[in-house]
Scaffold this active site. Sequence first.
Site, PDB file in Angstrom:
ATOM      1  N   GLY A  15       0.778  -1.232   0.000  1.00 14.45           N
ATOM      2  CA  GLY A  15       0.000   0.000   0.000  1.00 14.45           C
ATOM      3  C   GLY A  15       0.812   1.285   0.000  1.00 14.45           C
ATOM      4  N   ASN A  17       1.407   3.062  -2.585  1.00 15.80           N
ATOM      5  CA  ASN A  17       0.670   3.991  -3.456  1.00 15.80           C
ATOM      6  C   ASN A  17      -0.562   4.554  -2.743  1.00 15.80           C
ATOM      7  OD1 ASN A  17       1.804   4.362  -6.302  1.00 15.80           O
ATOM      8  ND2 ASN A  17       2.090   2.173  -5.928  1.00 15.80           N
ATOM      9  N   ARG A  69     -13.333 -15.294 -11.451  1.00 17.05           N
ATOM     10  CA  ARG A  69     -13.240 -13.834 -11.606  1.00 17.05           C
ATOM     11  C   ARG A  69     -14.623 -13.172 -11.587  1.00 17.05           C
ATOM     12  NH1 ARG A  69     -10.121 -11.697 -16.829  1.00 17.05           N
ATOM     13  NH2 ARG A  69      -8.539 -13.025 -15.908  1.00 17.05           N
ATOM     14  N   MET A  94      -3.932  -6.858  -7.294  1.00 16.64           N
ATOM     15  CA  MET A  94      -3.285  -7.870  -8.129  1.00 16.64           C
ATOM     16  C   MET A  94      -4.247  -8.781  -8.892  1.00 16.64           C
ATOM     17  SD  MET A  94      -0.260  -7.052  -8.123  1.00 16.64           S
ATOM     18  CE  MET A  94       0.942  -6.074  -7.246  1.00 16.64           C
ATOM     19  N   HIS A 113       0.626   1.377 -13.141  1.00  8.71           N
ATOM     20  CA  HIS A 113       1.435   0.244 -13.609  1.00  8.71           C
ATOM     21  C   HIS A 113       2.909   0.649 -13.573  1.00  8.71           C
ATOM     22  CE1 HIS A 113       2.362  -3.475 -15.608  1.00  8.71           C
ATOM     23  NE2 HIS A 113       3.164  -2.805 -16.412  1.00  8.71           N
ATOM     24  N   ASP A 154      -4.005  -3.637 -18.806  1.00 12.17           N
ATOM     25  CA  ASP A 154      -3.056  -2.516 -18.970  1.00 12.17           C
ATOM     26  C   ASP A 154      -3.222  -1.813 -20.320  1.00 12.17           C
ATOM     27  OD1 ASP A 154      -1.892  -3.078 -16.467  1.00 12.17           O
ATOM     28  OD2 ASP A 154      -0.502  -4.510 -17.338  1.00 12.17           O
ATOM     29  N   GLN A 182      10.225   7.834  -7.688  1.00  6.18           N
ATOM     30  CA  GLN A 182      10.380   8.917  -8.677  1.00  6.18           C
ATOM     31  C   GLN A 182       9.176   9.064  -9.603  1.00  6.18           C
ATOM     32  OE1 GLN A 182      14.139   8.686 -10.732  1.00  6.18           O
ATOM     33  NE2 GLN A 182      15.311   8.612  -8.837  1.00  6.18           N
ATOM     34  N   GLU A 184       5.727   6.565  -9.558  1.00  6.06           N
ATOM     35  CA  GLU A 184       4.375   6.148  -9.140  1.00  6.06           C
ATOM     36  C   GLU A 184       3.755   7.084  -8.113  1.00  6.06           C
ATOM     37  OE1 GLU A 184       3.769   1.926  -8.303  1.00  6.06           O
ATOM     38  OE2 GLU A 184       5.690   1.514  -9.224  1.00  6.06           O
TER      39      GLU A 184
END
Length: 215
Positions: A15, A17, A69, A94, A113, A154, A182, A184
């Site tokens: 976590g 991000n 899914r 994920m 990503h 993606d 640098q 994300e």
Amino acid sequence: MEDIKNIAVLVSGGGTNLQALINAEKDGRLKSGRVTLVLSSNPEAYALSRAKENKIETCIVDRKLFSDRTEYSRALLKELNSRKIDLIILAGFMYILDSNFIKHYKNAIINIHPALIPSFCGDGFYGVRVHEAALDYGVKLTGATAHFVNEVTDGGPIILQKAVEVKEGDTPEILQRRVMEQAEWEILPLAAELFCAGRLSIEDRTVRISKNNQT
Ligand code: GAR
């Protein structure tokens, strides 16, 4: 009164991000939206502790408890639809979502990503594997991409990208950390703010960023 958007952040692991979004909210870089829900696929995810420390509602929909899914995406939708969510951010989440989920939140899901799409992306490219692939290929530049999510893994319209240098002696872990620091943690909060401020529009597959009227 300003319309502050509600953001749900979907996580599976550490976590960092999510933390970058929380920090951006605190220091005012993210001002048009606020993280109101952290939803984890993994009951052990450290991201859940980060959310609790910041008094953000948490919810666990354990991927291991679902056979496929479709079932899993349906369970996620149920949780999200029971709250008022304007933007969904996949921050180290994920699992691939099904088309029903993506249609429901069309152009309202952003993923981060850890590579410069269309390099090192698609099925099987996640987490540190992305950096292993970049090092194996021998690229000198890599980076991160914030993009809208569509039915192609993606493959959705790109919002922001930032390049990061690959250095002699990099291991996948060292490179992963540099890309996070640098790229994300910078572009994800910015993409969230642009979305929440209503400054993003999609023409064909190109994302246009409108000027900020307030500056
Ligand atoms: C991040 O590097 C993110 O870009 C990547 O997983 C990591 C999660 O870290 N996501 C993907 O690879 C998705 N394809 P975090 O949990 O510390 O934010």
